[in-house]
Scaffold this active site. Structure first.
Site, PDB file in Angstrom:
ATOM      1  N   GLU A 122       0.829  -1.214   0.000  1.00 45.89           N
ATOM      2  CA  GLU A 122       0.000   0.000   0.000  1.00 45.89           C
ATOM      3  C   GLU A 122       0.860   1.259   0.000  1.00 45.89           C
ATOM      4  O   GLU A 122       2.071   1.213   0.152  1.00 45.89           O
ATOM      5  CB  GLU A 122      -0.907   0.032   1.239  1.00 45.89           C
ATOM      6  N   ARG A 161      -8.352   0.609  13.282  1.00 46.94           N
ATOM      7  CA  ARG A 161      -6.958   1.005  13.071  1.00 46.94           C
ATOM      8  C   ARG A 161      -6.905   2.120  12.049  1.00 46.94           C
ATOM      9  O   ARG A 161      -7.858   2.347  11.294  1.00 46.94           O
ATOM     10  CB  ARG A 161      -6.120  -0.176  12.579  1.00 46.94           C
ATOM     11  N   ASN A 192      -5.727   3.816   8.574  1.00 49.39           N
ATOM     12  CA  ASN A 192      -5.544   3.281   7.228  1.00 49.39           C
ATOM     13  C   ASN A 192      -5.008   4.380   6.313  1.00 49.39           C
ATOM     14  O   ASN A 192      -4.050   5.059   6.658  1.00 49.39           O
ATOM     15  CB  ASN A 192      -6.852   2.679   6.710  1.00 49.39           C
ATOM     16  N   ASN A 237     -10.356   5.089   2.680  1.00 51.76           N
ATOM     17  CA  ASN A 237      -9.385   4.835   1.619  1.00 51.76           C
ATOM     18  C   ASN A 237      -9.378   5.997   0.625  1.00 51.76           C
ATOM     19  O   ASN A 237     -10.170   6.928   0.704  1.00 51.76           O
ATOM     20  CB  ASN A 237      -9.742   3.535   0.880  1.00 51.76           C
ATOM     21  N   ASP A 263     -10.124   1.508  -4.202  1.00 50.50           N
ATOM     22  CA  ASP A 263      -9.111   1.467  -3.139  1.00 50.50           C
ATOM     23  C   ASP A 263      -8.296   2.758  -3.178  1.00 50.50           C
ATOM     24  O   ASP A 263      -8.836   3.842  -3.313  1.00 50.50           O
ATOM     25  CB  ASP A 263      -8.253   0.206  -3.324  1.00 50.50           C
TER      26      ASP A 263
END
Length: 294
Positions: A18, A103, A105, A151, A201
């Site tokens: 990522e 969490r 991201n 995202n 994404d």
């Protein structure tokens, strides 16, 4: 439109690669593996790669800073890492979250040197996450709730609009910010894939103001014109592209990270490059990454 040449520039088995970012100071590509927590640096000219294993369970995202340190999102913490000395410094801890249910991201720095970053539900089902603005003094201000998987944060060249995606709601929004760029004042849907279940994404914006986005489990990246039309679609040699950025000395190479997460043994056998980093030439030009103001 003709399919461009796609090259694997780093063959590596990233479980969830990522956040690729091009560093103009080092002329190299930086990216992370979220679930095998590791920070990577790649010199595309030589093929030389370095990496730094990270503590915690998840390494959510990466940002550059004015000091040269790397700002890393680990679980619900933000830490700085001096990759020359290995010195780590705690910077902030995310408020209003339910650990270990959530969490940090995806994130990105705006033109004012602030970080915008989201949280997500580790179970990929519930709207437990938020979008945060992180100021250089460490304050974290929450916007939007009921986010499942935050995202695709990116900013258009004038800095007045931000793109934001909830992958598990299958929606990408175009967010208008106030004149100071501090507060979202309006939000409109750019793309809605709730009917098809496609998973938009990570994303980046090019010099023409077009939004590029990877589609996890979709095997492709697409480009949206500023009016929201898809005017380019590029197939990838693996199912799970995750994020992308423009890099190289002239910012004309599109780099794409991928993941082997969720692929079956049969799929992995058919996609030996799953989890690797790819480069695509001749599809546009990017803009330099902004630096977090610390």
């Amino acid at each position: 439109m003709k399919q461009p040449e796609i090259t694997c520039v780093q063959q590596v088995a990233a479980q969830l690669g990522e956040t690729p970012l091009w560093c103009t100071r080092t002329n190299s590509l930086w990216w992370i593996d979220i679930e095998q927590p590791r920070l990577w640096q790649l010199d595309p000219e030589t093929g030389e790669a370095r990496s730094w294993a990270q503590g915690g369970t998840y390494l959510g995202s990466l940002a550059f800073t004015r000091s040269g340190a790397r700002l890393l999102a680990r679980d619900l913490d933000l830490v700085t890492l001096d990759t020359d000395t290995g010195v780590e410094t705690h910077f902030a801890t995310t408020p209003e979250e339910r650990h270990p249910a959530t969490r940090l991201n995806d994130g990105r720095v705006d033109r004012h040197g602030r970080l915008w970053i989201g949280t997500m539900d580790n179970g990929l089902r519930e709207g437990l996450g938020h979008l945060y603005r992180v100021d250089p003094d460490g304050r974290m201000t929450a916007f939007y709730d009921d986010v499942i998987v935050s995202n695709g944060i990116a900013f258009d060249p004038d800095g007045r609009h931000m793109y934001f995606t909830d992958t598990r709601r299958h929606v990408t929004w175009k967010v208008t910010l106030d004149a100071a760029g501090e507060v979202p004042v309006a939000r409109e849907i750019l793309a809605d894939y709730s009917a098809t279940g496609e998973r938009p994404d990570g994303a980046c914006v090019d010099a023409d103001g077009c939004l590029w986005q990877a589609f996890f489990a979709g095997g492709k990246v697409v480009r949206y014109a500023p009016d929201g039309r898809i005017d380019r679609e590029i197939a990838l040699p693996t199912s799970n592209p995750t994020c992308l950025c423009f890099g190289g000395p002239d910012l004309r190479t599109l780099y794409v990270t991928t993941a082997f997460k969720f692929l079956s043994e049969a799929q992995l056998a058919e996609q030996p490059l799953a989890g690797s980093v790819f480069a695509i030439e001749g599809v546009g030009q990017g803009v330099p990454e902004h630096l977090f103001d610390i």
